[in-house]
Design a protein around this motif. Sequence first.
Motif, mmCIF file in Angstrom:
data_model
loop_
_atom_site.group_PDB
_atom_site.id
_atom_site.type_symbol
_atom_site.label_atom_id
_atom_site.label_comp_id
_atom_site.label_asym_id
_atom_site.label_seq_id
_atom_site.Cartn_x
_atom_site.Cartn_y
_atom_site.Cartn_z
ATOM 1 N N ALA A 159 0.805 -1.222 0.000
ATOM 2 C CA ALA A 159 0.000 0.000 0.000
ATOM 3 C C ALA A 159 0.838 1.272 0.000
ATOM 4 N N ASN A 160 2.109 1.183 -0.356
ATOM 5 C CA ASN A 160 2.909 2.411 -0.393
ATOM 6 C C ASN A 160 2.634 3.159 -1.694
ATOM 7 N N VAL A 161 1.483 3.837 -1.705
ATOM 8 C CA VAL A 161 1.082 4.533 -2.928
ATOM 9 C C VAL A 161 1.227 6.027 -2.740
ATOM 10 N N ARG A 162 1.177 6.751 -3.842
ATOM 11 C CA ARG A 162 1.345 8.198 -3.757
ATOM 12 C C ARG A 162 0.055 8.863 -3.275
ATOM 13 N N PHE A 163 0.258 10.012 -2.634
ATOM 14 C CA PHE A 163 -0.882 10.724 -2.071
ATOM 15 C C PHE A 163 -1.058 12.085 -2.655
ATOM 16 N N ASN A 164 -2.272 12.513 -2.631
ATOM 17 C CA ASN A 164 -2.563 13.882 -3.028
ATOM 18 C C ASN A 164 -1.880 14.835 -2.044
ATOM 19 N N ILE A 165 -1.155 15.821 -2.577
ATOM 20 C CA ILE A 165 -0.419 16.773 -1.751
ATOM 21 C C ILE A 165 -1.367 17.615 -0.902
ATOM 22 N N ARG A 166 -2.632 17.698 -1.310
ATOM 23 C CA ARG A 166 -3.628 18.497 -0.594
ATOM 24 C C ARG A 166 -3.755 18.089 0.871
ATOM 25 N N PHE A 167 -3.603 16.789 1.131
ATOM 26 C CA PHE A 167 -3.734 16.306 2.507
ATOM 27 C C PHE A 167 -2.749 17.034 3.418
ATOM 28 N N TYR A 168 -1.535 17.269 2.915
ATOM 29 C CA TYR A 168 -0.505 17.912 3.745
ATOM 30 C C TYR A 168 -0.804 19.385 3.929
ATOM 31 N N VAL A 169 -1.318 20.021 2.874
ATOM 32 C CA VAL A 169 -1.672 21.440 2.982
ATOM 33 C C VAL A 169 -2.765 21.627 4.026
ATOM 34 N N ILE A 170 -3.772 20.738 3.965
ATOM 35 C CA ILE A 170 -4.862 20.800 4.951
ATOM 36 C C ILE A 170 -4.295 20.642 6.359
ATOM 37 N N ALA A 171 -3.357 19.701 6.515
ATOM 38 C CA ALA A 171 -2.771 19.472 7.836
ATOM 39 C C ALA A 171 -2.045 20.724 8.331
ATOM 40 N N LEU A 172 -1.359 21.421 7.414
ATOM 41 C CA LEU A 172 -0.630 22.642 7.803
ATOM 42 C C LEU A 172 -1.602 23.731 8.261
ATOM 43 N N ILE A 173 -2.673 23.932 7.486
ATOM 44 C CA ILE A 173 -3.645 24.968 7.863
ATOM 45 C C ILE A 173 -4.290 24.605 9.200
ATOM 46 N N PHE A 174 -4.518 23.300 9.386
ATOM 47 C CA PHE A 174 -5.105 22.846 10.650
ATOM 48 C C PHE A 174 -4.223 23.224 11.828
ATOM 49 N N VAL A 175 -2.905 23.003 11.689
ATOM 50 C CA VAL A 175 -1.988 23.300 12.800
ATOM 51 C C VAL A 175 -2.088 24.773 13.183
ATOM 52 N N LEU A 176 -2.155 25.652 12.155
ATOM 53 C CA LEU A 176 -2.298 27.086 12.409
ATOM 54 C C LEU A 176 -3.516 27.379 13.272
ATOM 55 N N PHE A 177 -4.663 26.804 12.862
ATOM 56 C CA PHE A 177 -5.898 27.131 13.557
ATOM 57 C C PHE A 177 -5.983 26.462 14.915
ATOM 58 N N GLU A 178 -5.350 25.302 15.034
ATOM 59 C CA GLU A 178 -5.370 24.615 16.322
ATOM 60 C C GLU A 178 -4.601 25.428 17.351
ATOM 61 N N VAL A 179 -3.505 26.048 16.924
ATOM 62 C CA VAL A 179 -2.742 26.907 17.825
ATOM 63 C C VAL A 179 -3.600 28.093 18.250
ATOM 64 N N GLU A 180 -4.355 28.628 17.281
ATOM 65 C CA GLU A 180 -5.264 29.722 17.613
ATOM 66 C C GLU A 180 -6.249 29.292 18.695
ATOM 67 N N LEU A 181 -6.795 28.071 18.527
ATOM 68 C CA LEU A 181 -7.765 27.554 19.502
ATOM 69 C C LEU A 181 -7.151 27.447 20.888
ATOM 70 N N VAL A 182 -5.918 26.922 20.934
ATOM 71 C CA VAL A 182 -5.240 26.745 22.218
ATOM 72 C C VAL A 182 -5.082 28.087 22.923
ATOM 73 N N PHE A 183 -4.813 29.143 22.152
ATOM 74 C CA PHE A 183 -4.674 30.469 22.766
ATOM 75 C C PHE A 183 -6.023 31.067 23.125
ATOM 76 N N LEU A 184 -7.057 30.703 22.372
ATOM 77 C CA LEU A 184 -8.380 31.283 22.625
ATOM 78 C C LEU A 184 -8.983 30.789 23.936
ATOM 79 N N PHE A 185 -8.706 29.534 24.306
ATOM 80 C CA PHE A 185 -9.363 28.976 25.492
ATOM 81 C C PHE A 185 -9.026 29.733 26.782
ATOM 82 N N PRO A 186 -7.739 29.957 27.105
ATOM 83 C CA PRO A 186 -7.458 30.721 28.332
ATOM 84 C C PRO A 186 -7.987 32.148 28.260
ATOM 85 N N TRP A 187 -7.952 32.746 27.082
ATOM 86 C CA TRP A 187 -8.483 34.102 26.929
ATOM 87 C C TRP A 187 -9.973 34.126 27.245
#
Lengths: 363, 155
Positions: B52-80
């Motif tokens: 199953a070592n097949v190639r992947f759509n690069i979009r999955f990684y881009v989505i993961a990167l944007i997710f990390v950005l927003f997750e950090v935002e969430l972490v800062f929003l909670f204590p605020w």
Amino acid sequence: MYIALLICISLVLANVVIGVYSERKIAAFMQDRLGPMEVGKFGFLQIFADLFKLLQKEDIVPALADRKLFLAAPCLIFIAIFAGFAVLPLGPSEYLQGAKVEIGVFYLLAIVSIDIIGILMAGWASNNKYSLYGAMRSVAQIVSYEIPLGLSVVCVVIICQSLDLQEISFQQGIFSPEENYLFGIKALGIDVTQVGGIFTWNVIRMPFFFFLYIVFFIATLAESNRAPFDIPEAESELVGGFHTEYSGMRWGLVFLSEYGMMLLVSFLGAILFWGSWNTPFPNIGFVRLADWTSGNSGTWVGIAWGVFWLFLKAYMGVFLQMWVRWTYPRLRVDQLMYLTWKVLTPISIIFIFLSSIWRLLMI
Amino acid sequence: MLTDFGYILLFIITGIVFCFVILFVGKLLRPSRPNEEKLSTYESGEAPEGNANVRFNIRFYVIALIFVLFEVELVFLFPWATVFGNKHLIEVTNGLWGWFALAEMLIFVGTLALGLAYAWVKGHLEWVRPKIQTQDFTSKVPANLYENINKKYEK
């Protein structure tokens, strides 16, 4: 508390029994069929038959699979979901909440996200193309919908100023330690603290929360991989998605955690938006409907009423999830990403500002 | 007495024990008769091809990167979120605290929203869409033919 732990573990088990039976019957009702009828009266014993079948099935580990990861993955998914139950208040008593931590809902969101690792582990270790595609889709989906989910929870936290789910529950009823005003606005000057009922629920304290609940509900559907967001296990194209290669009780664990997750997010939705364990009936003049249907705080009757209302609301949420499943067709991958990044996330960012301004009006 | 986080640990341990118990019960009941066909990777009944070592759509990684950005935002929003509407702090500062904290968070979330808008404009949020195949075949049978037939047999 130990009592809450015992209740939670039996609840997760009982829920799969109730959930599977009612899901099959509801599906049958919506498609004008009878559903399970053979085992026991009205098929009541069908789920036990299924359970014994699962226990007797051979546990197949494919020769090409990464054995250790393959065996551990379903357990990790189940543990992550079950640990989420630790902070849920199941009723108006300190004995009915597993751990009274102040970071409550924050912990819940964090621990439940761990099941993504389990899903990716399962998909990768199976060494099967269907599984890997299913796992990648699932991770992309859960990760994307986590943003609107988290943002909508933040909105509730802004209004309630607490992360502890029990404290959020107390604020939404006649036992509230602070005064509640109609629609939350102090300037209106209508004190509804003693009226209670639906008027002190979060959906009424901040009237726009009804629309936020829709965002929350869609996000939780995607989080628990339920239809119409079940492309990770789209059976017509991916066979079973990340759990294609699983069999026997290990597959049963995946199933158990899916139903556990459904119940967990329904509880969370009921607690955050729909008044938690508080009664929906208000006190009107001398007709003390709220007092009659909540009992006294801390007594057995009061606890029983609280548990009754919370479970009723949670199972309404579960029913809603099943109803949606048999009503809407599955979304395509591009529609899925469109919905979360271009619709739900901007809406929930706007809601952050709306609810913080509302909070300033509440004081 | 356990601390509150001790109870959380207890929940996690219970989850682990439960998994072991239920899998052990299964082990007692189930047969184990592996053979070569049974252990091969499932590929809809065909003989499996490669792994199953097949190639992947690069979009999955881009989505993961944007997710990390927003997750950090969430972490800062909670204590605020937990201190921003604090009654005591607002009373002490004459209402200034709430609006000031709100303005600060407006700038923070606004910057991130700008990031989302950037990703949107750049097309990082687009997924590859399946092409809808249309046919330019036009039927020689006129559409009203069926209507006429229906009318003919209508009683």
